[in-house]
Design an enzyme around this catalytic site. Structure first.
Site, PDB file in Angstrom:
ATOM      1  N   GLU A   1       0.828  -1.217   0.000  1.00  0.00           N
ATOM      2  CA  GLU A   1       0.000   0.000   0.000  1.00  0.00           C
ATOM      3  C   GLU A   1       0.864   1.270   0.000  1.00  0.00           C
ATOM      4  O   GLU A   1       0.838   2.062   0.959  1.00  0.00           O
ATOM      5  CB  GLU A   1      -0.952   0.010   1.195  1.00  0.00           C
ATOM      6  CG  GLU A   1      -2.052  -1.013   1.090  1.00  0.00           C
ATOM      7  CD  GLU A   1      -3.121  -0.860   2.163  1.00  0.00           C
ATOM      8  OE1 GLU A   1      -2.899  -0.139   3.148  1.00  0.00           O
ATOM      9  OE2 GLU A   1      -4.193  -1.463   2.000  1.00  0.00           O
TER      10      GLU A   1
ATOM     11  N   GLU B   1      -6.529  -7.770  -0.234  1.00  0.00           N
ATOM     12  CA  GLU B   1      -6.936  -7.708   1.181  1.00  0.00           C
ATOM     13  C   GLU B   1      -8.382  -7.274   1.296  1.00  0.00           C
ATOM     14  O   GLU B   1      -8.792  -6.307   0.645  1.00  0.00           O
ATOM     15  CB  GLU B   1      -6.124  -6.658   1.948  1.00  0.00           C
ATOM     16  CG  GLU B   1      -4.662  -6.913   2.115  1.00  0.00           C
ATOM     17  CD  GLU B   1      -4.000  -5.763   2.901  1.00  0.00           C
ATOM     18  OE1 GLU B   1      -4.695  -5.020   3.606  1.00  0.00           O
ATOM     19  OE2 GLU B   1      -2.777  -5.612   2.775  1.00  0.00           O
TER      20      GLU B   1
END
Ligand code: GAL
Length: 665
Positions: A152, A309
């Site tokens: 991320e 995720e």
């Protein structure tokens, strides 16, 4: 170049796996429970830098060897992280210049994660060295299916204002503008005595007495996204060099994150992966999920993508972390799958016992496998095993929505006509109306080829140099719906003169002389029964037909919604912040006029994927019922989860899911 972790057979199912948080005897139970749950792919070592490089240049891979070997013995593939998302304390202590700085000049410390400056040569060198060491060590490992670079990017630190970033920003500006004259012109530095006479005078937009130059802000956003992308590419290139057959990804946070221009990023990954978390207190969280999934499919260029995720139940970072309802984990997984994901993974495998995420749900909760969560995980894992034929199939939409990170950045700047406008909420409002009408949409970047769509929605496409692609689309028979705050400036932030909506004025057949944003909570009425909030403008129809005008508010009698026929096509303009039913009605009308069929709508989400089985064209319907009543779907085929043939339609149970391989009737 490989564009998918093809070593994984079937749909991917698994999680981030952080075995370093557990003693080794737990690892055997992990593999055993993974097998029971049908797990076939796990992301390993994402936050392991401190345990892999225990001191500068001294790597310890023994524990990771044992983890990967065990996973391989268990038939589980590995999406191996380069572990560079959290520099270890030894590194930032020895090289404090690695640490990022805020706009106020505060240097952030280690002790959480992502404590690095994107422009730091030391961080880059150490990260690339670790990626190389991992690739050299594991290039032949039989469990390796994909590379997961960093994690991320920009999630916590997407902008750094330190001196190194100032130098890098200047180099980036030189490459973009060429000369100082061009930069002064682009930024409009005649304003407020900001004229630059040397590159060294230019700074990142650090804390200043009042508002920054809009051109400087926009270029700093572009630079910051590019700076992190360069870091990604540096690691990726090493991996591609050493393991050309192993695809490389990094997990995006597409729907809610303004930090990175993911259209640019998507072009650099071998396959797109994304993280998405619902907000437990949002009653429309399933629509937010669909929005994210469609946006990610757009980034993937329509090809399959991986949900890297999501959560099995509660997260730990919302004001109140609401546990998922029974069946919600399953519905969430299938909703991503319906919209093009070829696998859905979670954060994380086993719920942590220590650390700041210990109250975040996982596939194996603190309470162990005898739980609602693990049972649902087992159920979906077993079902995914029956759905391998969907792998590689794609979703085709007839409606597109243009999404633009640059307009998001520009519209997030201060000193606009209203502070009540938010770009993502505006795009989402239009998406939600289409979702409720049962219409599947693609997201496309500005300037994309629109020719295959019947209807294109352009919400607040603010920064536009010229509208040629949209003019060509309408001339070719396309239906285009443009909303306010579109076409107002060019991509430097300079306002197009002669009336708003600038670049779109001619195409839409309108001209606005002044913006009239509304007061907080003010709602105005239109003569077609709609209402509007946030925004109105003093619009003149200049060739377009007026569909609705205001009956009250600051502009009674002034046009609010128009429609312009051009060539074989149509261009709508929505000059106000339509709310609720009015927006829903308008979009349904536009969809119908464009000849796009409406879906069942309501609480049942139905998406069609198309592909091939044994060389023949096949289509599947994935239906997710978010409501509390059973719903009947008129379809004929085989329901793959039960294996039953459904000749005269299928019941989608309340809160349930069906996947049907369709048959022509
Ligand atoms: C993501 C992150 C994961 C974990 C998760 C918790 O943003 O990539 O490492 O922190 O959030 O929801």
């Amino acid at each position: 170049m490989t564009t998918w972790p093809t070593r994984v057979r079937g749909l991917a199912w698994g999680a981030d796996y952080n075995p370093e948080q557990w003693p080794e005897d737990v690892w055997s139970e992990d593999v055993e429970l993974m097998r029971r749950a049908g797990v076939n792919l796990v992301s390993v070592a994402i936050f392991s830098w401190a345990l892999l490089e225990v001191e500068e240049g001294r790597y310890e891979f023994g524990w990771l060897d044992r983890v990967l070997d065990r996973l391989h013995e268990g038939g589980i593939w590995v999406d191996l992280a380069t572990a560079t998302a959290a520099p270890p304390p030894w590194l930032t202590t020895a090289y404090p210049e690695v640490l990022p700085e805020t706009a106020d000049g505060v240097r952030l410390s280690h002790g959480s994660r992502q404590s690095y400056c994107p422009s730091s040569p030391v961080y880059r060198a150490k990260a690339v060295a670790l990626a190389r060491a991992l690739a050299e060590r594991y290039r032949e490992h039989p469990a390796l299916a994909a590379w997961h670079v960093n994690n991320e990017y920009g999630c916590h630190v997407s902008r750094c204002y330190c001196d190194r970033c100032a130098v890098a920003f200047r180099a980036w500006l030189r490459a973009r503008h060429g000369t100082l004259d061009a930069l002064n012109d682009a930024w409009g530095t005649a304003f407020w005595s900001q004229h630059y006479t040397s590159w060294e005078q230019i700074l990142p937009p650090r804390a200043t007495p009042t508002s920054h130059n809009p051109g400087q802000l926009l270029d700093f956003d572009r630079f910051s996204s590019d700076a992190l992308l360069e870091l990604f590419k540096a690691e990726r290139d090493v991996l591609r060099e050493l393991t050309p057959d192993v695809p490389v990804t990094t997990n995006f946070m597409a729907a809610g994150f303004s930090g990175l221009d993911y259209w640019k990023w998507a072009a650099e990954v071998d396959f797109v992966s994304n993280d998405h978390y619902t907000r437990g207190e949002d009653d429309e969280r399933h629509i937010d999920l669909a929005y994210s999934a469609d946006l990610v499919r757009g980034l993937a260029g329509g090809r399959p993508w991986l949900l890297m995720e999501h959560s099995t139940s509660a997260v730990n970072w919302q004001p109140r972390n609401i546990a998922k309802l029974p069946g919600e984990l399953r519905r969430n997984s299938y909703a991503h799958l319906a919209r093009g994901a070829d696998g859905t993974l979670f954060f994380q495998w086993r719920q942590s016992r220590a650390g700041s995420e210990r109250y975040h749900s996982a596939m194996v909760p603190h309470a162990g496998p005898d739980t609602k969560v693990y049972r649902e995980v087992e159920q979906v894992g077993a079902e995914y095993g029956r759905l391998a034929e969907l792998v590689g199939s794609t979703v085709a939409a007839e409606v597109a929505v243009v999404f633009d990170w640059e307009s998001w950045w520009a519209l997030s700047q201060p000193n606009h006509p209203t502070g009540d406008f938010a770009y993502p909420a505006h795009v989402f409002a239009h998406y939600r109306a289409l979702w409720r009408a049962g219409v599947t949409v693609d997201f496309v970047p500005p300037g994309a080829d629109l020719s295959r769509y019947r209807l294109v929605v352009v919400p607040a496409l603010y920064a536009v140099d010229d509208a040629t692609p949209y003019e060509e689309y309408v001339a070719g028979g396309g239906h285009l719906l443009v909303t306010y705050l579109s076409g107002v400036t060019d991509t430097r932030g300079h306002v197009h003169l002669g009336g708003y909506p600038g670049a779109f004025r001619e195409l839409l057949g309108v001209r606005t002389e002044e913006f009239h944003p509304l007061r907080a909570d003010q709602v105005v009425a239109l003569d077609d029964g709609s209402t509007a909030a946030v925004w109105t403008e003093h619009l003149h129809a200049d060739g377009a037909k007026v569909l609705a005008s205001y009956t009250d508010g600051p502009l009674p009698g002034v046009p609010a919604v128009t429609r312009n026929e051009r060539g074989d096509g149509v261009a709508w303009y929505v000059a106000c912040g339509l709310v609720g039913d009015g927006l829903a009605r308008l979009l349904r009308t536009a969809v119908e006029q464009a000849g796009v069929p409406l879906g069942p709508g309501g609480d049942v989400e139905v998406v069609r994927r198309r592909g091939e089985v044994a060389g023949s064209a096949v289509s599947w319907l994935v239906a997710v019922n978010h409501g509390s009543r059973d719903a009947k779907l008129p379809v004929t085929g085989v329901e793959l989860l039960s294996g039953a043939r459904v000749p005269g339609g299928v019941v989608v149970p309340a809160g349930g899911v069906v996947v049907i391989r369709e048959e022509e009737v």
